[in-house]
Scaffold this active site. Sequence first.
Site, PDB file in Angstrom:
ATOM      1  N   GLY A   1     -60.180 -17.160 -82.983  1.00 15.39           N
ATOM      2  CA  GLY A   1     -60.026 -17.731 -81.428  1.00 15.39           C
ATOM      3  C   GLY A   1     -58.969 -18.460 -81.698  1.00 15.39           C
ATOM      4  O   GLY A   1     -58.384 -17.727 -82.399  1.00 15.39           O
ATOM      5  N   ASN A   2     -58.476 -19.072 -80.699  1.00 16.14           N
ATOM      6  CA  ASN A   2     -57.464 -19.738 -79.782  1.00 16.14           C
ATOM      7  C   ASN A   2     -56.779 -20.243 -81.208  1.00 16.14           C
ATOM      8  O   ASN A   2     -57.257 -21.258 -82.083  1.00 16.14           O
ATOM      9  CB  ASN A   2     -57.573 -19.710 -78.583  1.00 16.14           C
ATOM     10  CG  ASN A   2     -57.991 -21.653 -78.521  1.00 16.14           C
ATOM     11  OD1 ASN A   2     -58.092 -22.472 -78.922  1.00 16.14           O
ATOM     12  ND2 ASN A   2     -59.692 -21.481 -78.013  1.00 16.14           N
TER      13      ASN A   2
ATOM     14  N   VAL B   1     -57.756 -24.539 -80.603  1.00 17.78           N
ATOM     15  CA  VAL B   1     -59.168 -25.017 -82.280  1.00 17.78           C
ATOM     16  C   VAL B   1     -58.567 -24.698 -83.261  1.00 17.78           C
ATOM     17  O   VAL B   1     -59.156 -25.150 -83.880  1.00 17.78           O
ATOM     18  CB  VAL B   1     -60.288 -23.822 -81.330  1.00 17.78           C
ATOM     19  CG1 VAL B   1     -61.277 -24.472 -81.901  1.00 17.78           C
ATOM     20  CG2 VAL B   1     -60.555 -24.741 -79.970  1.00 17.78           C
ATOM     21  N   GLY B   2     -57.809 -23.768 -83.318  1.00 20.07           N
ATOM     22  CA  GLY B   2     -57.242 -23.278 -85.006  1.00 20.07           C
ATOM     23  C   GLY B   2     -56.819 -24.417 -85.355  1.00 20.07           C
ATOM     24  O   GLY B   2     -56.930 -25.358 -86.661  1.00 20.07           O
TER      25      GLY B   2
ATOM     26  N   GLU C   1     -58.171 -16.575 -87.598  1.00 20.04           N
ATOM     27  CA  GLU C   1     -57.860 -15.097 -87.160  1.00 20.04           C
ATOM     28  C   GLU C   1     -57.507 -15.258 -85.652  1.00 20.04           C
ATOM     29  O   GLU C   1     -58.246 -15.780 -84.862  1.00 20.04           O
ATOM     30  CB  GLU C   1     -58.711 -14.067 -87.473  1.00 20.04           C
ATOM     31  CG  GLU C   1     -59.537 -13.534 -88.811  1.00 20.04           C
ATOM     32  CD  GLU C   1     -58.106 -12.599 -89.004  1.00 20.04           C
ATOM     33  OE1 GLU C   1     -57.450 -12.381 -88.452  1.00 20.04           O
ATOM     34  OE2 GLU C   1     -58.308 -12.407 -90.333  1.00 20.04           O
TER      35      GLU C   1
ATOM     36  N   CYS D   1     -57.644  -9.569 -78.988  1.00 19.99           N
ATOM     37  CA  CYS D   1     -56.498 -10.138 -79.739  1.00 19.99           C
ATOM     38  C   CYS D   1     -55.393  -9.352 -80.301  1.00 19.99           C
ATOM     39  O   CYS D   1     -54.266  -9.765 -79.958  1.00 19.99           O
ATOM     40  CB  CYS D   1     -57.178 -10.205 -81.416  1.00 19.99           C
ATOM     41  SG  CYS D   1     -58.142  -9.838 -82.183  1.00 19.99           S
TER      42      CYS D   1
HETATM   43  P1  NAD Z   1     -64.301 -19.261 -78.089  1.00 19.91           P
HETATM   44  O1  NAD Z   1     -64.189 -20.347 -76.477  1.00 19.91           O
HETATM   45  O2  NAD Z   1     -65.081 -18.661 -78.415  1.00 19.91           O
HETATM   46  O3  NAD Z   1     -63.560 -20.296 -79.698  1.00 19.91           O
HETATM   47  C1  NAD Z   1     -63.646 -20.157 -80.265  1.00 19.91           C
HETATM   48  C2  NAD Z   1     -65.276 -20.837 -82.041  1.00 19.91           C
HETATM   49  O4  NAD Z   1     -64.547 -21.973 -81.393  1.00 19.91           O
HETATM   50  C3  NAD Z   1     -66.575 -20.940 -80.925  1.00 19.91           C
HETATM   51  O5  NAD Z   1     -67.271 -21.217 -81.863  1.00 19.91           O
HETATM   52  C4  NAD Z   1     -66.675 -22.531 -80.310  1.00 19.91           C
HETATM   53  O6  NAD Z   1     -67.818 -23.119 -80.858  1.00 19.91           O
HETATM   54  C5  NAD Z   1     -65.236 -23.264 -81.168  1.00 19.91           C
HETATM   55  N1  NAD Z   1     -64.488 -24.475 -80.620  1.00 19.91           N
HETATM   56  C6  NAD Z   1     -64.200 -24.032 -79.171  1.00 19.91           C
HETATM   57  N2  NAD Z   1     -63.402 -25.280 -78.576  1.00 19.91           N
HETATM   58  C7  NAD Z   1     -63.496 -25.793 -79.574  1.00 19.91           C
HETATM   59  C8  NAD Z   1     -63.417 -27.496 -80.881  1.00 19.91           C
HETATM   60  N3  NAD Z   1     -62.566 -28.535 -79.394  1.00 19.91           N
HETATM   61  N4  NAD Z   1     -63.960 -27.645 -81.181  1.00 19.91           N
HETATM   62  C9  NAD Z   1     -64.095 -27.445 -82.579  1.00 19.91           C
HETATM   63  N5  NAD Z   1     -64.695 -25.814 -82.014  1.00 19.91           N
HETATM   64  C10 NAD Z   1     -64.093 -25.231 -81.212  1.00 19.91           C
HETATM   65  O7  NAD Z   1     -62.881 -18.482 -77.982  1.00 19.91           O
HETATM   66  P2  NAD Z   1     -61.304 -18.094 -78.270  1.00 19.91           P
HETATM   67  O8  NAD Z   1     -60.856 -19.029 -78.691  1.00 19.91           O
HETATM   68  O9  NAD Z   1     -61.138 -17.962 -76.495  1.00 19.91           O
HETATM   69  O10 NAD Z   1     -61.084 -16.380 -77.977  1.00 19.91           O
HETATM   70  C11 NAD Z   1     -60.240 -15.980 -77.687  1.00 19.91           C
HETATM   71  C12 NAD Z   1     -58.545 -16.105 -78.494  1.00 19.91           C
HETATM   72  O11 NAD Z   1     -59.076 -15.657 -79.981  1.00 19.91           O
HETATM   73  C13 NAD Z   1     -58.001 -15.680 -78.270  1.00 19.91           C
HETATM   74  O12 NAD Z   1     -56.911 -16.255 -78.323  1.00 19.91           O
HETATM   75  C14 NAD Z   1     -57.681 -14.569 -78.742  1.00 19.91           C
HETATM   76  O13 NAD Z   1     -56.570 -13.530 -79.375  1.00 19.91           O
HETATM   77  C15 NAD Z   1     -58.179 -15.104 -79.958  1.00 19.91           C
HETATM   78  N6  NAD Z   1     -58.548 -13.754 -81.002  1.00 19.91           N
HETATM   79  C16 NAD Z   1     -58.631 -13.445 -82.244  1.00 19.91           C
HETATM   80  C17 NAD Z   1     -58.809 -12.488 -83.134  1.00 19.91           C
HETATM   81  C18 NAD Z   1     -58.363 -11.817 -84.381  1.00 19.91           C
HETATM   82  O14 NAD Z   1     -59.261 -11.348 -84.947  1.00 19.91           O
HETATM   83  N7  NAD Z   1     -57.229 -12.098 -84.414  1.00 19.91           N
HETATM   84  C19 NAD Z   1     -60.237 -11.530 -82.838  1.00 19.91           C
HETATM   85  C20 NAD Z   1     -60.515 -12.410 -81.396  1.00 19.91           C
HETATM   86  C21 NAD Z   1     -60.117 -13.782 -80.763  1.00 19.91           C
END
Ligand code: NAD
Length: 534
Positions: free
Chosen positions: A188-189, A192-193, A210, A244
């Site tokens: 994810g982003n 949150v990471g 990731e 991503c």
């Molecule tokens: P998302 O909104 O689905 O969030 C990912 C997860 O984080 C979800 O399961 C959600 O429940 C959890 N989450 C969200 N907010 C949270 C919080 N405050 N506390 C705890 N958990 C929380 O996905 P996203 O972040 O919008 O995904 C898009 C991002 O992910 C982009 O930056 C993209 O580049 C990145 N991404 C990376 C890869 C990779 O393989 N490197 C792959 C796909 C997406």
Amino acid sequence: MSREQLVVQRARKSFQTGNTRRLEYRIHQLKGLLRFITERRKDIADSVKRDLGKSEHATDLFETLGLEGEIKLAIEKLAEWAAPRPVEKNLLTLLDEVYIQPEPLGVVLIIGAWNYPWAITLQPLVGAIAAGNAAVIKPSEVSSHSATVMEELLPQYLDKDLYPVVTGGVSETQELLKQRFDHIFYTGNSTVGKLVMGAAARHLTPVTLELGGKSPCYIDKNCDLTIACRRITWGKFVNCGQTCIAPDYILCEPSIQDRVVEEIKKSIKVGLTSMFRTVFGNFTQKKCIGVYGQFYFQSEETLIYVLCNTSQEFYTDNPKTFEDYGRIINQRHFKRVMALMEGSTVAVGGESDESQCYIAPTVLKDVTETSKVMKEEIFGPLLPIITVSNVDEAIQFINEREKPLVVYVFTHDNKLIKRVRAETSSGALLANDCLVHFTVSALPFGGVGNSGTGCYHGKHSFDQLSHLRSCLIKQLKLEGVNSMRYPPHTAKKLSWARFFLLKQVNMCRLRRMALLAIFTGLAAFLVQRFLRRG
Ligand code: NAD
């Protein structure tokens, strides 16, 4: 006790039964996962259609095909991956067994993202199962249809205590993050990471992150712009730019900017079939293996696969009505992406329809580093072009920013590719194509710095979710050798220790020398006997 607490407790209890230590058990579960993907292909495709407006073929190509490959590879290679791995010894341990034994970590939490809701969530699961872990699977709530189908159907194919699916939003994820895991695998982003890493730190839990970022794409003015732009167009606009590893922005010299715009515009409309005639000459059906309406093309150097339908165009004149051009995931992201266009010149596309979360494939020209679109990862179908005076400036531009997931370079010049590789850093470097490194299981997939930590795919997933245990097995013999380390410590003992510890043993050389000694002895013996007889 919360639902999340219960689920984790149950997974841990099941893990502690020791079932997952047996390779046959892991293979049985992997086969279950494979059966799920093949038998439930239609349910998976329907859920993705509802979440992202993707066609069934596109879901096969971008979600399940890779998963199928990863599962089959894990089944085939598991015994090899899980076997002890002998390592080089020093003189002191020459007679001992010295090796690495991969072992399961315990209970892994997998947090998925919405953009490829199946591939991204289940691919780490393949590694978790192969490595013998239990795994709590948390699909993204944003791709809600996929999450519901996963929660409903996956337990019919896997051990539901060991691999439970937990649905829910931020609060459920946060509740999960309070629990103790042995590894957290988050996609994810970056914002949150950081929260995930903070929560993991409380239990000293290792993480794989990731993440995303802005992946730059440098186009050399001397390259074949038609082919380069076609490949970039594909890599950027697939899944509406919600990938991503999509090229985030283009860097090129001002002299080619207008041609780049024209070529991308053409590519949005010009067809795949004609593209393959250009690249490979006239292909024949005989060279192809058909899979669900797709064809695989086996060339000398590369295995290239492509969705080859009857259409002659990428997205046609009207991508809005074309089934292979999807939609932005929701209104929030639609508004976010639209806002990124503010202040930039639209060279191609720009049309949108909020009611359908539709944004046309769009190219923005004369963008500067202060433009809004350059302030964050785009994650949508906008492709800005920034002009730089030469490759030095491009490299400087890249290095002044966070380390991206991928650096793309398009050129005929191998020296230039090597230079960009040597002078920049990113999760991956890809020359003259987009995205395809994702399909090579032998390559570790992941980011560096702000684009992530850790990696996966193929054996890398297995290693990432295993503990690589150091093992040294000695016999209770040859005690005399140890006197050099026992007190009293003397200069003589130290010089022996120095000799034994600092001398590296080359086992191959040692074996060769031993063989040579045996052969020499044998030859001397035979010669002696021959002479005596004579
Ligand atoms: P998302 O909104 O689905 O969030 C990912 C997860 O984080 C979800 O399961 C959600 O429940 C959890 N989450 C969200 N907010 C949270 C919080 N405050 N506390 C705890 N958990 C929380 O996905 P996203 O972040 O919008 O995904 C898009 C991002 O992910 C982009 O930056 C993209 O580049 C990145 N991404 C990376 C890869 C990779 O393989 N490197 C792959 C796909 C997406």
